[in-house]
Scaffold this active site. Structure first.
Site, mmCIF file in Angstrom:
data_model
loop_
_atom_site.group_PDB
_atom_site.id
_atom_site.type_symbol
_atom_site.label_atom_id
_atom_site.label_comp_id
_atom_site.label_asym_id
_atom_site.label_seq_id
_atom_site.Cartn_x
_atom_site.Cartn_y
_atom_site.Cartn_z
ATOM 1 N N ASP A 21 0.868 -1.161 0.000
ATOM 2 C CA ASP A 21 0.000 0.000 0.000
ATOM 3 C C ASP A 21 0.919 1.230 0.000
ATOM 4 O OD1 ASP A 21 -2.553 1.374 0.242
ATOM 5 O OD2 ASP A 21 -1.893 1.862 2.279
ATOM 6 N N ASP A 23 -0.256 5.183 0.550
ATOM 7 C CA ASP A 23 -0.599 6.202 1.554
ATOM 8 C C ASP A 23 -0.475 5.626 2.948
ATOM 9 O OD1 ASP A 23 -1.226 8.220 -0.282
ATOM 10 O OD2 ASP A 23 -3.272 7.502 -0.521
ATOM 11 N N ASP A 221 -1.327 -0.180 6.067
ATOM 12 C CA ASP A 221 -1.559 0.532 7.322
ATOM 13 C C ASP A 221 -3.017 0.500 7.754
ATOM 14 O OD1 ASP A 221 -2.337 2.344 5.193
ATOM 15 O OD2 ASP A 221 -2.399 3.932 6.704
#
Length: 334
Positions: A21, A23, A221
């Site tokens: 991922d 961001d 996250d």
């Protein structure tokens, strides 16, 4: 997949592909997460780990995403980027014939992905459409939202690139694509025909297929997209605390949202992972253990989080006691 239970050698040796991922993992806003870029490049150069960037953000093309990553120093190309726009367009092409008209409630880059799969994208509010695709579009005019509602009321297929309710920014969280999808759905009393992005399987499966990964690991996250997405396709995951997820959210995670490993950030690909040991109702990780509801020990605070989390999941320590114990060693838990 076993949440926090099994130790692992250096992750870059144990897994052949990192499904990253972006961001909150590689960058926040325009800036790299400290220490992560060099570690990921080393994982590739030293251990041969393939770096594949998997993003729910449908507003930017793979080329633009790769350019940003290259500017930060990450050694990737556009071929290493898989977006929810690509996955959404590919899924839409399975629902309608080639040459169909598609209303694009999203960016020019999303429209380009629709065009690449043989469909005709447009923002024109005078056309009749065969389908609609919706992606994150920070500059969306409100009149487009109004027209989108009229398109959806005709009953055409509706593909959402993702359902992220929030996105991380340098100043905090902001509304994501999921907020607009939900608003439209409530307005017209329907749900998307299909969601392409994480945690649904199309984006994750397309990423695995493209890389031909044999032992992939998701690094993310977010519990609700990255970790849930990994669990949905049956692969291991590393949750990093550099983005939006709090320790309290980890403690409260249901089984489908639980990661395999936990780390402060994605530089952990270069380290071995401690597992937990449970014996005589004592949960141990590294130098920490939970005994009769108390946290005892010393060492890396991440091991304390792991031990307390597993103990809470197993009913050995209450949520309030777990939060107090971790706050007591200086951690921000919310």
């Amino acid at each position: 997949m076993s949440s926090f239970k099994s130790a692992s050698p250096i992750l870059a040796k144990a897994y052949d592909t990192a499904l990253l991922d972006l961001d909150g993992v590689v960058y926040i806003g325009e800036d790299a997460v400290p220490g992560v870029i060099g570690a990921l490049n080393q994982a590739h150069d030293e251990f041969g780990m393939t770096l594949t960037c998997v993003t729910n953000n449908a507003s930017r093309s793979p080329q633009r995403v790769a350019q940003h990553l290259q500017e930060l120093g990450l050694e990737v190309t556009a071929e290493d980027v898989v977006t929810s726009a690509q996955a959404g367009a590919a899924e839409l092409a399975k629902l309608i014939p080639p040459g169909s008209n598609v209303f694009v409630l999203g960016s020019k880059d999303l429209a380009r992905e629709v065009e690449l799969v043989g469909l005709i994208p447009s923002h024109d509010d005078s056309q009749i459409y065969d389908a609609m695709i919706q992606g994150y579009w920070p500059d969306m005019p409100f009149r487009m939202l109004e027209f989108a509602a009229s398109v959806l009321q005709t009953g055409v297929p509706w593909v959402a690139t993702n359902m992220d309710m929030t996105i991380p920014t340098p100043t905090g969280v902001a509304p994501g694509n999921g907020t607009m999808v939900t608003a439209l759905g409530e307005t017209v009393n329907r749900k998307p025909t299909l969601v392409a992005g994480k945690p649904e399987t199309p984006l994750m499966q397309q990423s695995i297929d493209r890389t031909k990964a044999k032992r992939p690991i998701v690094i993310g996250d977010r519990l609700d997209t990255d970790i849930h997405g990994a669990n949905n396709v049956g692969i291991d995951s590393l949750l990093v605390l550099s983005g939006v997820t709090t320790i309290e959210e980890i403690l409260q995670a249901p089984i489908e949202l639980r990661p395999t490993y936990l780390a402060w950030d994605a530089s952990a690909v270069l380290t071995a992972q401690n597992g937990t040991e449970i014996k005589d109702q004592i949960t141990t990780c590294g130098g920490w253990k939970v005994v009769a509801g108390d946290l005892l020990g010393q060492g890396d605070a991440l091991d304390a989080v792991t031990a307390v989390t597993v103990a809470h999941w197993n009913g050995e320590i209450s949520l309030d006691s777990a939060l107090l114990a971790l706050a007591g060693i200086g951690l921000e838990v919310r």
